[in-house]
Design an enzyme around this catalytic site. Structure first.
Site, PDB file in Angstrom:
ATOM      1  N   LYS A  22      98.627  20.873   2.107  1.00  0.00           N
ATOM      2  CA  LYS A  22      97.335  20.692   2.790  1.00  0.00           C
ATOM      3  C   LYS A  22      97.440  21.176   4.226  1.00  0.00           C
ATOM      4  O   LYS A  22      96.591  21.940   4.700  1.00  0.00           O
ATOM      5  CB  LYS A  22      96.945  19.209   2.773  1.00  0.00           C
ATOM      6  CG  LYS A  22      95.835  18.843   3.740  1.00  0.00           C
ATOM      7  CD  LYS A  22      95.442  17.396   3.708  1.00  0.00           C
ATOM      8  CE  LYS A  22      96.256  16.518   4.593  1.00  0.00           C
ATOM      9  NZ  LYS A  22      95.890  16.526   6.026  1.00  0.00           N
ATOM     10  N   ASN A  23      98.495  20.741   4.940  1.00  0.00           N
ATOM     11  CA  ASN A  23      98.563  21.029   6.372  1.00  0.00           C
ATOM     12  C   ASN A  23      98.972  22.457   6.683  1.00  0.00           C
ATOM     13  O   ASN A  23      98.844  22.903   7.817  1.00  0.00           O
ATOM     14  CB  ASN A  23      99.483  20.016   7.067  1.00  0.00           C
ATOM     15  CG  ASN A  23      98.851  18.634   7.091  1.00  0.00           C
ATOM     16  OD1 ASN A  23      97.659  18.490   6.790  1.00  0.00           O
ATOM     17  ND2 ASN A  23      99.631  17.622   7.405  1.00  0.00           N
ATOM     18  N   CYS A 118      90.435   8.919  15.682  1.00  0.00           N
ATOM     19  CA  CYS A 118      90.460   8.678  14.238  1.00  0.00           C
ATOM     20  C   CYS A 118      91.290   7.429  14.023  1.00  0.00           C
ATOM     21  O   CYS A 118      91.830   6.856  14.958  1.00  0.00           O
ATOM     22  CB  CYS A 118      91.019   9.883  13.494  1.00  0.00           C
ATOM     23  SG  CYS A 118      92.800   9.957  13.558  1.00  0.00           S
ATOM     24  N   ARG A 123      94.208  11.013  19.596  1.00  0.00           N
ATOM     25  CA  ARG A 123      94.411  12.415  19.198  1.00  0.00           C
ATOM     26  C   ARG A 123      93.640  13.392  20.088  1.00  0.00           C
ATOM     27  O   ARG A 123      92.752  14.111  19.656  1.00  0.00           O
ATOM     28  CB  ARG A 123      94.045  12.600  17.726  1.00  0.00           C
ATOM     29  CG  ARG A 123      94.822  11.626  16.851  1.00  0.00           C
ATOM     30  CD  ARG A 123      94.615  11.840  15.400  1.00  0.00           C
ATOM     31  NE  ARG A 123      95.382  12.998  14.929  1.00  0.00           N
ATOM     32  CZ  ARG A 123      95.334  13.400  13.658  1.00  0.00           C
ATOM     33  NH1 ARG A 123      94.562  12.780  12.815  1.00  0.00           N
ATOM     34  NH2 ARG A 123      96.030  14.457  13.271  1.00  0.00           N
ATOM     35  N   PRO A 124      93.953  13.387  21.394  1.00  0.00           N
ATOM     36  CA  PRO A 124      93.290  14.318  22.326  1.00  0.00           C
ATOM     37  C   PRO A 124      93.670  15.776  22.038  1.00  0.00           C
ATOM     38  O   PRO A 124      94.457  16.057  21.133  1.00  0.00           O
ATOM     39  CB  PRO A 124      93.840  13.873  23.678  1.00  0.00           C
ATOM     40  CG  PRO A 124      95.123  13.206  23.385  1.00  0.00           C
ATOM     41  CD  PRO A 124      94.993  12.586  22.032  1.00  0.00           C
ATOM     42  N   ASP A 308     104.154  11.454   8.597  1.00  0.00           N
ATOM     43  CA  ASP A 308     103.258  11.420   7.432  1.00  0.00           C
ATOM     44  C   ASP A 308     103.911  10.792   6.216  1.00  0.00           C
ATOM     45  O   ASP A 308     103.250  10.613   5.192  1.00  0.00           O
ATOM     46  CB  ASP A 308     102.799  12.843   7.066  1.00  0.00           C
ATOM     47  CG  ASP A 308     101.881  13.399   8.129  1.00  0.00           C
ATOM     48  OD1 ASP A 308     101.612  14.619   8.102  1.00  0.00           O
ATOM     49  OD2 ASP A 308     101.455  12.637   9.013  1.00  0.00           O
ATOM     50  N   ARG A 400      91.433  13.239   0.296  1.00  0.00           N
ATOM     51  CA  ARG A 400      91.616  14.243   1.359  1.00  0.00           C
ATOM     52  C   ARG A 400      92.934  14.982   1.195  1.00  0.00           C
ATOM     53  O   ARG A 400      93.051  16.136   1.560  1.00  0.00           O
ATOM     54  CB  ARG A 400      91.596  13.554   2.731  1.00  0.00           C
ATOM     55  CG  ARG A 400      90.277  12.941   3.110  1.00  0.00           C
ATOM     56  CD  ARG A 400      90.278  12.520   4.551  1.00  0.00           C
ATOM     57  NE  ARG A 400      90.700  13.634   5.413  1.00  0.00           N
ATOM     58  CZ  ARG A 400      90.862  13.507   6.728  1.00  0.00           C
ATOM     59  NH1 ARG A 400      90.671  12.351   7.326  1.00  0.00           N
ATOM     60  NH2 ARG A 400      91.227  14.549   7.459  1.00  0.00           N
TER      61      ARG A 400
HETATM   62  C1  EPZ Z   1      99.357  17.482  12.360  1.00  0.00           C
HETATM   63  O1  EPZ Z   1      98.355  16.843  13.149  1.00  0.00           O
HETATM   64  C2  EPZ Z   1      99.101  17.056  10.932  1.00  0.00           C
HETATM   65  N1  EPZ Z   1      97.773  17.494  10.517  1.00  0.00           N
HETATM   66  C3  EPZ Z   1      99.197  15.535  10.830  1.00  0.00           C
HETATM   67  O2  EPZ Z   1      99.033  15.185   9.450  1.00  0.00           O
HETATM   68  C4  EPZ Z   1     100.598  15.115  11.277  1.00  0.00           C
HETATM   69  O3  EPZ Z   1     100.684  13.698  11.241  1.00  0.00           O
HETATM   70  C5  EPZ Z   1     100.849  15.614  12.706  1.00  0.00           C
HETATM   71  O4  EPZ Z   1     100.671  17.050  12.749  1.00  0.00           O
HETATM   72  C6  EPZ Z   1     102.254  15.293  13.201  1.00  0.00           C
HETATM   73  O5  EPZ Z   1     103.195  15.870  12.335  1.00  0.00           O
HETATM   74  C7  EPZ Z   1      97.581  18.784  10.182  1.00  0.00           C
HETATM   75  O6  EPZ Z   1      98.492  19.600  10.228  1.00  0.00           O
HETATM   76  C8  EPZ Z   1      96.204  19.171   9.746  1.00  0.00           C
HETATM   77  P1  EPZ Z   1     100.089  16.722  16.742  1.00  0.00           P
HETATM   78  P2  EPZ Z   1      98.179  17.258  14.700  1.00  0.00           P
HETATM   79  O7  EPZ Z   1      99.233  17.600  17.577  1.00  0.00           O
HETATM   80  O8  EPZ Z   1      98.415  18.700  14.866  1.00  0.00           O
HETATM   81  C9  EPZ Z   1      99.344  13.879  20.438  1.00  0.00           C
HETATM   82  C10 EPZ Z   1      98.139  14.042   7.617  1.00  0.00           C
HETATM   83  O9  EPZ Z   1      98.257  12.870   7.258  1.00  0.00           O
HETATM   84  N2  EPZ Z   1      98.596  15.020  20.982  1.00  0.00           N
HETATM   85  O10 EPZ Z   1     101.497  17.146  16.450  1.00  0.00           O
HETATM   86  O11 EPZ Z   1      96.899  16.681  15.169  1.00  0.00           O
HETATM   87  C11 EPZ Z   1      98.611  13.249  19.265  1.00  0.00           C
HETATM   88  O12 EPZ Z   1      97.658  12.312  19.742  1.00  0.00           O
HETATM   89  C12 EPZ Z   1      97.912  14.363   9.083  1.00  0.00           C
HETATM   90  O13 EPZ Z   1      98.219  15.040   6.857  1.00  0.00           O
HETATM   91  C13 EPZ Z   1      98.190  14.992  22.311  1.00  0.00           C
HETATM   92  O14 EPZ Z   1      98.450  14.028  23.031  1.00  0.00           O
HETATM   93  O15 EPZ Z   1      99.389  16.444  15.348  1.00  0.00           O
HETATM   94  C14 EPZ Z   1      99.723  12.603  18.485  1.00  0.00           C
HETATM   95  O16 EPZ Z   1     100.012  11.352  19.066  1.00  0.00           O
HETATM   96  C15 EPZ Z   1      97.772  13.112   9.938  1.00  0.00           C
HETATM   97  N3  EPZ Z   1      97.487  16.038  22.818  1.00  0.00           N
HETATM   98  C16 EPZ Z   1     100.903  13.555  18.711  1.00  0.00           C
HETATM   99  O17 EPZ Z   1     100.573  14.337  19.863  1.00  0.00           O
HETATM  100  C17 EPZ Z   1      97.184  17.135  22.051  1.00  0.00           C
HETATM  101  O18 EPZ Z   1      96.558  18.078  22.568  1.00  0.00           O
HETATM  102  C18 EPZ Z   1     101.173  14.482  17.551  1.00  0.00           C
HETATM  103  O19 EPZ Z   1     100.032  15.256  17.355  1.00  0.00           O
HETATM  104  C19 EPZ Z   1      97.605  17.147  20.707  1.00  0.00           C
HETATM  105  C20 EPZ Z   1      98.311  16.087  20.199  1.00  0.00           C
END
Ligand code: EPZ
Length: 421
Positions: A22-23, A118, A123-124, A308, A400
């Site tokens: 998916k991701n 969410c 998730r900024p 995850d 999803r």
């Molecule tokens: C991806 O989300 C995945 N989703 C998530 O899977 C996964 O949990 C996550 O990576 C971590 O591995 C997809 O790929 C579609 P991040 P993403 O940016 O890219 C913070 C699932 O269950 N952050 O690595 O949104 C954020 O708040 C989903 O399939 C900022 O602070 O994850 C989080 O605490 C859930 N500022 C951390 O970083 C930003 O600009 C990790 O987020 C971006 C992120």
């Protein structure tokens, strides 16, 4: 709303096919926006998130059609009519923000709604905007939307991310493929889904190296051409189903499973007393003894233990021998499955980002509620070995990220059915 009824039914035996990731698919699909030529994805998973991304791309004017029962996605963004990703779509799925980098790179402008919070955290998008601004983009937040523009086009730059964000890495890498000059992205995320994206971009003519390491280098090119790409196996679905025989006993072969996708997860399974063996068709999993041992888990960016798989691992540790400590270091609110598991008799103590699980002999089935995608499947896993019936409600969360759960699990002997609601 549908629910799923699971009844503890003893050991599981047989094979479970693992779908495309998916991701990976959710970042590969927006890549079509980088080229006016067709991009076709094979081995695509059949999930509601993929339908949401399809609707988003179509709202921008892209042509997206699915073939072979949804496993092939044929896309063309030759004639886009909009560069605005609306709030009503983005709020449903955060990954919609992955159209930002491609739109900016190809058209020099994009308007993308902030996803909003969410279930699992705020998730900024600051890491995304910082990286794109380093490439020369001007980004302003207005009425909940990011208004991004790069009138003279993006320019390559050296940029170090404060945190190895998966989505920010994907947005910045996609944008950099069409920037003028060289981009060096430091502290880049190393997830397999990013490696898969880069392999696809390279087939489209991008000049990229270093994927899978913390430093990715991109030489911008004038344009990208079309390609056909097979989506990588879903390591999170793989890890999820590896836990089914670990929780229930028996022996299950995960077809398409690859050890390199789940390295640190397998280390923890081994420490808990679960054997994982590579076969010609994937990975075979069985539990060494009647009961697994407690292990401590800390979630980290790849190649660390995946956030995850944290909820699913907790389901296993609820009936382990001993006390396990789980630390969730990636998201600020990702233990919502704990109170639901406690309704089934689990002994879990949550303090901030740490959950302490004291194993019990066996859980008892109960009505429970899914709160997010991975929490929903952890409740199903717990129900597979619990005494009596477990009813998991709000399974739209499940749809999803997991295709055909009922048929995949009943195919190895689980007593599970979907109840129309
Ligand atoms: C991806 O989300 C995945 N989703 C998530 O899977 C996964 O949990 C996550 O990576 C971590 O591995 C997809 O790929 C579609 P991040 P993403 O940016 O890219 C913070 C699932 O269950 N952050 O690595 O949104 C954020 O708040 C989903 O399939 C900022 O602070 O994850 C989080 O605490 C859930 N500022 C951390 O970083 C930003 O600009 C990790 O987020 C971006 C992120």
């Amino acid at each position: 709303m549908d629910s799923i009824l699971v009844t503890g039914n003893g050991a599981l035996n047989g094979q479970i096919p693992i779908a495309g990731a998916k991701n990976a698919c959710l970042t590969l699909m927006p890549a079509t926006l980088l080229s006016e030529e067709p991009l076709t994805l094979t081995n695509a998973p059949r999930l509601s998130d993929i339908k949401t991304m399809t609707a988003l791309l179509q709202s921008l004017g892209a042509e997206v059609s699915t073939l072979q029962d949804g496993q092939v996605i044929a896309m063309s963004s030759h004639d886009l009519t909009s560069q605005t990703a609306d709030y009503d779509i983005v709020r449903k799925m955060r990954a919609s923000n992955l159209v930002l980098g491609p739109l900016l790179a190809r058209f020099g402008q994009a308007v993308v709604s902030l996803p909003g919070g969410c279930a699992i955290g705020a998730r900024p998008m600051d890491l995304h905007t910082e990286g794109l601004e380093a490439l020369g983009a001007e980004i302003e937040l207005k009425d909940g939307y990011l208004h991004a523009k790069a009138p003279g086009g993006l320019k390559g730059a050296v940029h170090e991310m404060r945190f190895a964000s998966v989505g920010a890495t994907e947005n910045i890498v996609m944008a950099a493929t069409l920037a003028k000059g060289t981009t060096v992205l430091k502290n880049a995320a190393r997830e397999p889904e990013i490696v898969d994206l880069v392999e696809c971009l390279r087939k489209m003519g991008a000049q990229i190296s270093g994927e899978g390491t913390s430093t990715i280098e991109i030489q911008g090119v004038d344009r990208l051409h079309g390609a056909t790409h097979q989506v990588v196996t879903d390591r999170i679905e793989l890890g999820t189903y590896m836990l089914a025989p670990a929780i229930c006993g028996g022996e299950v072969e995960l077809l398409g499973g690859r050890m390199d996708l789940v390295g640190s997860f397998v280390e923890k399974l081994n420490a808990a007393g679960v054997d994982v063996e590579e076969t010609a068709n994937g990975l075979k999993v069985s539990r060494r003894n009647g009961r697994v041992q407690a292990v401590d888990v800390t979630t980290e960016p790849f190649p660390g233990f995946p956030t995850d798989l944290q909820a699913q691992m907790m389901a296993l540790l609820c009936t382990a021998e001993g006390v396990s400590v789980l630390e969730e270091k990636i998201f600020e609110n990702r233990f919502m499955h704990a109170p639901e598991l406690m309704r089934m008799g689990a002994q879990i103590d949550v303090h901030g980002g740490t959950a302490t699980v004291t194993g019990v002999e066996r859980l008892k089935g109960a009505p429970v509620m899914a709160t997010d995608l991975r929490a929903s499947v952890s409740l199903i896993l717990a129900g597979l070995a619990a005494e009596g019936e477990t009813v998991v409600s709000r399974v739209y969360h499940l749809d999803r990220g997991y295709e055909r759960v009922v048929s995949k699990l009943s195919g190895v002997g689980a007593k599970i059915e979907r109840i129309k609601g």
